[in-house]
Scaffold this motif. Structure first.
Motif, short mmCIF file in Angstrom:
data_model
loop_
_atom_site.label_atom_id
_atom_site.label_comp_id
_atom_site.label_asym_id
_atom_site.label_seq_id
_atom_site.Cartn_x
_atom_site.Cartn_y
_atom_site.Cartn_z
N ALA A 40 0.83 -1.21 0.00
CA ALA A 40 0.00 0.00 0.00
C ALA A 40 0.86 1.26 0.00
N LEU A 41 1.96 1.23 0.75
CA LEU A 41 2.87 2.38 0.75
C LEU A 41 3.42 2.63 -0.65
N LEU A 42 3.80 1.58 -1.33
CA LEU A 42 4.36 1.72 -2.67
C LEU A 42 3.32 2.29 -3.63
N THR A 43 2.08 1.85 -3.50
CA THR A 43 1.01 2.35 -4.37
C THR A 43 0.80 3.84 -4.15
N ARG A 44 0.86 4.28 -2.91
CA ARG A 44 0.56 5.68 -2.60
C ARG A 44 1.74 6.62 -2.79
N LEU A 45 2.97 6.14 -2.55
CA LEU A 45 4.13 7.03 -2.53
C LEU A 45 5.10 6.81 -3.67
N GLY A 46 5.00 5.70 -4.40
CA GLY A 46 5.96 5.45 -5.45
C GLY A 46 7.20 4.73 -4.94
N GLU A 47 8.27 4.77 -5.71
CA GLU A 47 9.44 3.93 -5.45
C GLU A 47 10.64 4.69 -4.90
N SER A 48 10.53 5.98 -4.62
CA SER A 48 11.65 6.75 -4.08
C SER A 48 11.98 6.28 -2.67
N LEU A 108 9.94 7.03 0.86
CA LEU A 108 9.50 5.88 1.65
C LEU A 108 10.14 5.88 3.04
N GLY A 109 11.43 6.23 3.09
CA GLY A 109 12.11 6.28 4.38
C GLY A 109 11.52 7.34 5.29
N THR A 110 11.18 8.49 4.73
CA THR A 110 10.57 9.56 5.53
C THR A 110 9.23 9.11 6.10
N GLU A 111 8.45 8.41 5.26
CA GLU A 111 7.15 7.94 5.74
C GLU A 111 7.32 6.86 6.81
N LEU A 112 8.33 6.01 6.67
CA LEU A 112 8.59 5.01 7.71
C LEU A 112 8.94 5.67 9.03
N ASP A 113 9.67 6.79 8.98
CA ASP A 113 9.98 7.53 10.21
C ASP A 113 8.70 8.00 10.88
N ARG A 114 7.75 8.49 10.09
CA ARG A 114 6.47 8.95 10.65
C ARG A 114 5.69 7.78 11.25
N LEU A 115 5.67 6.67 10.53
CA LEU A 115 4.95 5.50 11.02
C LEU A 115 5.58 4.94 12.29
N ALA A 116 6.91 5.05 12.39
CA ALA A 116 7.59 4.57 13.60
C ALA A 116 7.15 5.36 14.82
N LEU A 117 6.94 6.66 14.66
CA LEU A 117 6.45 7.48 15.78
C LEU A 117 5.08 7.00 16.24
N VAL A 123 -2.29 -2.73 6.79
CA VAL A 123 -2.74 -2.01 5.60
C VAL A 123 -3.80 -0.97 5.97
N GLU A 124 -4.66 -1.28 6.96
CA GLU A 124 -5.68 -0.30 7.37
C GLU A 124 -5.03 0.96 7.94
N ASP A 125 -3.93 0.78 8.67
CA ASP A 125 -3.23 1.93 9.24
C ASP A 125 -2.65 2.81 8.13
N VAL A 126 -2.04 2.17 7.14
CA VAL A 126 -1.46 2.93 6.02
C VAL A 126 -2.55 3.69 5.29
N GLU A 127 -3.68 3.05 5.05
CA GLU A 127 -4.77 3.72 4.34
C GLU A 127 -5.31 4.91 5.12
N ALA A 128 -5.27 4.81 6.45
CA ALA A 128 -5.77 5.90 7.29
C ALA A 128 -4.76 7.02 7.45
N MET A 129 -3.46 6.68 7.45
CA MET A 129 -2.43 7.66 7.81
C MET A 129 -1.69 8.26 6.62
N VAL A 130 -1.63 7.55 5.51
CA VAL A 130 -0.79 7.96 4.39
C VAL A 130 -1.67 8.37 3.23
N GLY A 131 -1.62 9.64 2.86
CA GLY A 131 -2.44 10.13 1.76
C GLY A 131 -1.69 10.12 0.45
N ASP A 132 -2.43 10.36 -0.62
CA ASP A 132 -1.79 10.54 -1.92
C ASP A 132 -1.17 11.94 -1.96
N ASP A 133 -0.63 12.32 -3.09
CA ASP A 133 0.10 13.59 -3.18
C ASP A 133 -0.79 14.78 -2.83
#
Length: 324
Positions: free
Chosen positions: A156-164, A168-177, A187-197
Motif C-alpha cells: 500500500a505504501l508503494l502504491t501511494r508514494l511510489g518507489e523513491s 519511503l524512508g521519511t514515511e517510515l519515520d512517521r509511522l515509527a512514531l 494495511v488499514e493503518d497505512v490507508e488511514a495515515m498515508v495520503g496521496d500527493d
C-alpha cells in the motif's frame, strides 16, 4: 565513542536514502568537531562535476580551529580521467588530520575507488532496491526502526508514494512514531495515515497554518494550485483542520491531558496525535483569527471581492498563518 575516521571515503550508488543518511551523519560529525563550517563542500560545476583541482589543492591546507578537516565533493560520477588523476595524486599525499568524502550518484569513474582504497580509505556502494525488492526492503527498514510492517501495508505504501527510497524512508519515520517500539502497522493503518500527493500537500498546508509558518503555508497553497486542486475543497479542508486545532489548543490550555485531547478529536488516532503535538504552546486566539481568515476566503470566492480565487487563496493563507 565515535569510530575513528578513515582518510578517505567513496560513497556510490543509486540508493538516495542511504546516501543522504550517510551524508547527514558526516555533516553532524564534522559540525560537532569543527563547528558550523566544519564540513568543506565542493559543489558540482555544470556537467564537469566538482572542481578536482580545488579539492586536491585544499587537501594539504591546515586548520587553525578543528583537529580534523572534512572535505566533501558530490557528483564525482561526472569526472573524466584527468580529474580522477588529479584527486588521486592529492589522496596519495594525505595529511593525517584530513578526511575526504567523494560521492558518486551512480557508478564511480574508473580508477577512483582504487585511489581511495590506496590512500587507506573505503568504498561503500549503496544499490537501491529494485521494484520487486521494495516490499522486503520496506519490511527490513521498518524493523530497523523498531516496528513491524505487514506485507500488505508495504504494498500500500508503494502504491501511494511510489518507489523513491527517500520518500519511503521519511514515511517510515512517521509511522515509527505512531507505532512505537514493538508496534505493528497494517494495511488499514497505512490507508488511514498515508495520503496521496494531493492529501499530503493539503496536510502540509494545514500544518503550516497551524504552525504559523507563513512561507510554508503559501508554498503549500501554490503547490496545490499548480497540480490543479480547486480552491473550494481547500477551504473546507483548512477550516476543518483549524477548528480541530483550535479545539485541541483550547483543551490543552485548560489543562486537559494530551491523550484525552487526542481521543476527543473527530479524527483518526494518528492525525489526532500529531495535531495535538503541533499545537502545544499555541495560543487558541491565534487559531481563532486563522479560522476568521479562512471564513473571509469563502466569502471572497462567493463573489465578495474582485480577487481571483487563486489570489484570494494566497492572501487568506498568508493571513491565516500569521501574516498581516
Amino acid at each position: 565513542m565515535a569510530p575513528e575516521m578513515k582518510p578517505a571515503y567513496l560513497l556510490s550508488g543509486d540508493d538516495d536514502a542511504k546516501l543522504s543518511a550517510a551524508l547527514a551523519r558526516l555533516r553532524t560529525r564534522a559540525e560537532r568537531e569543527g563547528g558550523p563550517g566544519g564540513l568543506e563542500v565542493f559543489e558540482a560545476t555544470g556537467s564537469t562535476g566538482p572542481d578536482a583541482d580545488a579539492i586536491a589543492g585544499s587537501i594539504p591546507a591546515m586548520s587553525l580551529t578543528a583537529e580534523r578537516r572534512y572535505l566533501l565533493a558530490d557528483a564525482v560520477e561526472r569526472w573524466k580521467a584527468a580529474q580522477v588523476a588529479t584527486v588521486a595524486a592529492g589522496l596519495a599525499a594525505m595529511p593525517p588530520e584530513v578526511t575526504v568524502v567523494l560521492v558518486a550518484r551512480g557508478a564511480p569513474p574508473k580508477g577512483l575507488a582504487e585511489a581511495v582504497e590506496g590512500a587507506g580509505g573505503e568504498h561503500h556502494a549503496y544499490r537501491a532496491p529494485r521494484k520487486r525488492e521494495l516490499p522486503a526492503w520496506l519490511a527490513a527498514a521498518a524493523r530497523e526502526r523498531g516496528f513491524e510492517l505487514a506485507p500488505q501495508a508495504a504494498r500500500a505504501l508503494l502504491t501511494r508514494l511510489g518507489e523513491s527510497t527517500v520518500r519511503l524512508g521519511t514515511e517510515l519515520d512517521r509511522l515509527a512514531l505512531w507505532a512505537g517500539s514493538g508496534g505493528r502497522v497494517g494495511v488499514e493503518d497505512v490507508e488511514a495515515m498515508v495520503g496521496d500527493d494531493s492529501e499530503r500537500a493539503g496536510w502540509a498546508l494545514g500544518d503550516a497554518i497551524v504552525g504559523r509558518d507563513r512561507e510554508a503555508a503559501v508554498a503549500a497553497a501554490d503547490e496545490l494550485l499548480a497540480q490543479g486542486d480547486a480552491v473550494t475543497p481547500l477551504i473546507y479542508g483548512m477550516a476543518s483542520r483549524l477548528r480541530n486545532a483550535h479545539l485541541a489548543a483550547s483543551e490543552l490550555e485548560a489543562g486537559r491531558p494530551p491523550r484525552e485531547v487526542e481521543a476527543g478529536l473527530p479524527m483518526a488516532p494518528y492525525p489526532a496525535k500529531m495535531l495535538v503535538r503541533s499545537v502545544r504552546g499555541t495560543d487558541p486566539a491565534a487559531l481563532s483569527e486563522a479560522i476568521g481568515a479562512v471564513a473571509d476566503l469563502e466569502w471572497w470566492t462567493r463573489g465578495g471581492s474582485d480577487y481571483s480565487d487563486e489570489v484570494a487563496l494566497t492572501i487568506a493563507v498568508g493571513r491565516a498563518a500569521g501574516g498581516s
